[in-house]
Scaffold this motif. Structure first.
Motif, short mmCIF file in Angstrom:
data_model
loop_
_atom_site.label_atom_id
_atom_site.label_comp_id
_atom_site.label_asym_id
_atom_site.label_seq_id
_atom_site.Cartn_x
_atom_site.Cartn_y
_atom_site.Cartn_z
N ILE A 57 0.82 -1.21 0.00
CA ILE A 57 0.00 0.00 0.00
C ILE A 57 0.86 1.27 0.00
CG2 ILE A 57 -1.89 -1.23 1.13
CD1 ILE A 57 -1.22 0.36 3.70
N GLY A 58 2.13 1.11 -0.31
CA GLY A 58 3.03 2.25 -0.37
C GLY A 58 3.59 2.58 0.98
N GLY A 59 4.77 2.03 1.27
CA GLY A 59 5.38 2.22 2.57
C GLY A 59 5.01 1.15 3.58
N ARG A 60 4.05 0.31 3.24
CA ARG A 60 3.63 -0.79 4.11
C ARG A 60 3.22 -1.98 3.26
NH1 ARG A 60 3.00 0.80 9.43
NH2 ARG A 60 3.04 3.06 9.64
N ARG A 61 3.46 -3.17 3.82
CA ARG A 61 3.13 -4.41 3.12
C ARG A 61 2.23 -5.25 4.03
NH1 ARG A 61 6.70 -6.75 -0.49
NH2 ARG A 61 6.75 -8.65 0.79
N LEU A 62 1.08 -5.62 3.46
CA LEU A 62 0.13 -6.45 4.20
C LEU A 62 0.01 -7.80 3.51
CD1 LEU A 62 -1.47 -3.28 4.38
CD2 LEU A 62 -2.27 -4.66 6.29
N ARG A 63 0.35 -8.84 4.25
CA ARG A 63 0.31 -10.20 3.72
C ARG A 63 -1.02 -10.84 4.09
NH1 ARG A 63 4.75 -14.31 5.81
NH2 ARG A 63 5.87 -12.30 5.80
N TYR A 64 -1.73 -11.34 3.08
CA TYR A 64 -3.02 -11.99 3.32
C TYR A 64 -2.81 -13.49 3.53
CZ TYR A 64 -7.49 -14.18 2.64
OH TYR A 64 -8.59 -14.96 2.82
N LEU A 65 -3.50 -14.05 4.54
CA LEU A 65 -3.38 -15.47 4.85
C LEU A 65 -4.76 -16.07 5.02
CD1 LEU A 65 -0.56 -14.97 7.47
CD2 LEU A 65 -0.27 -16.16 5.30
N ASP A 66 -5.04 -17.12 4.25
CA ASP A 66 -6.29 -17.86 4.41
C ASP A 66 -6.30 -18.59 5.74
OD1 ASP A 66 -7.89 -17.44 2.07
OD2 ASP A 66 -6.52 -18.71 0.92
N MET A 111 -4.72 -10.58 7.98
CA MET A 111 -3.65 -9.85 7.31
C MET A 111 -2.55 -9.55 8.33
SD MET A 111 -5.61 -7.27 4.66
CE MET A 111 -4.51 -7.48 3.24
N PHE A 112 -1.32 -9.61 7.85
CA PHE A 112 -0.15 -9.33 8.68
C PHE A 112 0.57 -8.13 8.11
CE2 PHE A 112 4.42 -10.21 9.76
CZ PHE A 112 4.29 -9.98 11.13
N GLU A 113 0.61 -7.05 8.91
CA GLU A 113 1.30 -5.83 8.47
C GLU A 113 2.78 -5.99 8.85
OE1 GLU A 113 3.09 -2.86 7.52
OE2 GLU A 113 2.76 -2.44 9.64
N GLU A 114 3.60 -6.17 7.81
CA GLU A 114 4.98 -6.58 8.04
C GLU A 114 5.84 -5.49 8.67
OE1 GLU A 114 5.31 -9.82 4.38
OE2 GLU A 114 6.26 -7.86 4.17
N THR A 115 5.57 -4.22 8.37
CA THR A 115 6.42 -3.14 8.87
C THR A 115 6.40 -3.03 10.39
OG1 THR A 115 5.97 -1.92 6.83
CG2 THR A 115 6.94 -0.68 8.64
N THR A 116 5.21 -3.11 10.97
CA THR A 116 5.08 -3.00 12.43
C THR A 116 4.96 -4.36 13.11
OG1 THR A 116 2.66 -2.80 12.24
CG2 THR A 116 3.95 -0.75 12.23
N GLY A 117 4.87 -5.44 12.32
CA GLY A 117 4.68 -6.76 12.90
C GLY A 117 3.33 -6.91 13.57
N THR A 118 2.29 -6.34 12.95
CA THR A 118 0.94 -6.37 13.51
C THR A 118 0.08 -7.38 12.78
OG1 THR A 118 1.06 -4.03 14.17
CG2 THR A 118 -1.14 -5.02 13.99
N LEU A 119 -0.50 -8.30 13.53
CA LEU A 119 -1.44 -9.26 12.97
C LEU A 119 -2.85 -8.73 13.16
CD1 LEU A 119 -1.79 -12.08 11.65
CD2 LEU A 119 -2.13 -12.97 13.97
N LEU A 120 -3.53 -8.45 12.05
CA LEU A 120 -4.93 -8.04 12.06
C LEU A 120 -5.74 -9.32 12.12
CD1 LEU A 120 -4.43 -5.40 9.25
CD2 LEU A 120 -4.82 -4.87 11.66
N CYS A 121 -6.11 -9.72 13.33
CA CYS A 121 -6.53 -11.11 13.53
C CYS A 121 -8.03 -11.32 13.62
CB CYS A 121 -5.82 -11.72 14.72
SG CYS A 121 -5.74 -10.75 16.20
N GLY A 122 -8.83 -10.33 13.22
CA GLY A 122 -10.26 -10.56 13.13
C GLY A 122 -10.84 -11.03 14.45
#
Length: 242
Positions: A125-134, A147-158
């Protein structure tokens, strides 16, 4: 109701609305997460009827029309009920989700065609990378994903680590015990033999922050918390199969 804003990691904001009538007397929080970048992403839209609250909260951070991506854990009203309201207010926005969600629901329900993400695909998304995982059926819904935001090491875990009550925006305390209690209360997870393995796959990411949809976000050893949650689900699955 009011929607509170807190920056839980650099450039990553938690938008939280506490609803005391849900799961009374403890109440329940409904959280969305705004990830800043050249192409900002909103993870969870909130209920359709909650859209004005969430839109106004986003507007305190950036103009809502700048939103570029809309994502969420699975197809459910509190996660994506306001999806089309966001597509209307943000003309360049696209919904992004896994193949199952898009083919089963979003191709029909979204007012604009969604972007299909492959398992493990990175959305830059420009300056940040979000990895999608089924994460099918984890904790529920065969189209579920995180989704895992790689820059901050944040797991958006629903819905993982769901807990009742209101609390701080960010905690270093226990999020596993309250999640186990919520599972005992709500029975919201689709117990299946693959649960432990799927959650341990997320633990391997070693997240530093866990962004919970229902409850406070967690800062600390995310791998350990996920491992403990996986162990509890292994126990539940074993007991159910026995």
């Amino acid at each position: 109701m009011q929607t509170r804003i807190a920056e839980i990691a650099a450039g990553l904001y938690r938008l939280s609305t506490f609803v005391p009538e849900v799961a009374a007397p403890a109440g329940f929080t409904f959280n969305q997460f705004l990830v800043l970048g050249d192409e900002p992403l909103l993870f969870h839209t909130g209920f359709r009827r909650m859209f004005p609250l969430v839109r106004d909260a986003v507007a305190r951070i950036l103009p809502p029309e700048r939103l570029r991506w809309i994502a969420f854990g699975h197809y459910e009203a509190d996660e994506c009920g306001a999806m089309n309201e966001w597509l209307a207010v943000a003309p360049r926005a696209e919904v992004a989700h896994g193949q199952t969600a898009c083919l089963v629901s979003l191709n029909d329900m979204a007012d604009r065609a969604p972007r299909i993400l492959a398992d493990g695909e990175v959305l830059d998304i420009g300056g940040r990378r979000l990895r999608y995982l089924d994460t099918p059926h984890i904790p529920h819904g065969w189209e579920a994903g995180v989704m895992f935001e790689e820059t901050t090491g944040t797991l958006l875990c629903g819905d993982l680590f769901t807990q009742a009550g209101d609390g701080p925006a960010l905690t270093e305390g226990d999020v596993v015990g309250p999640a186990i209690a919520a599972e005992d209360l709500f029975r919201y997870s689709s117990l299946n033999p693959g649960m432990g393995a799927t959650i341990r796959r997320l633990a391997a990411l070693a997240p530093r922050t866990l962004a919970l949809m229902h409850g406070p976000s967690f800062a600390g050893d995310g791998a350990a918390a996920l491992g403990a949650l996986a162990a509890d689900y292994d126990r539940r699955v074993g007991a159910a199969m026995a």
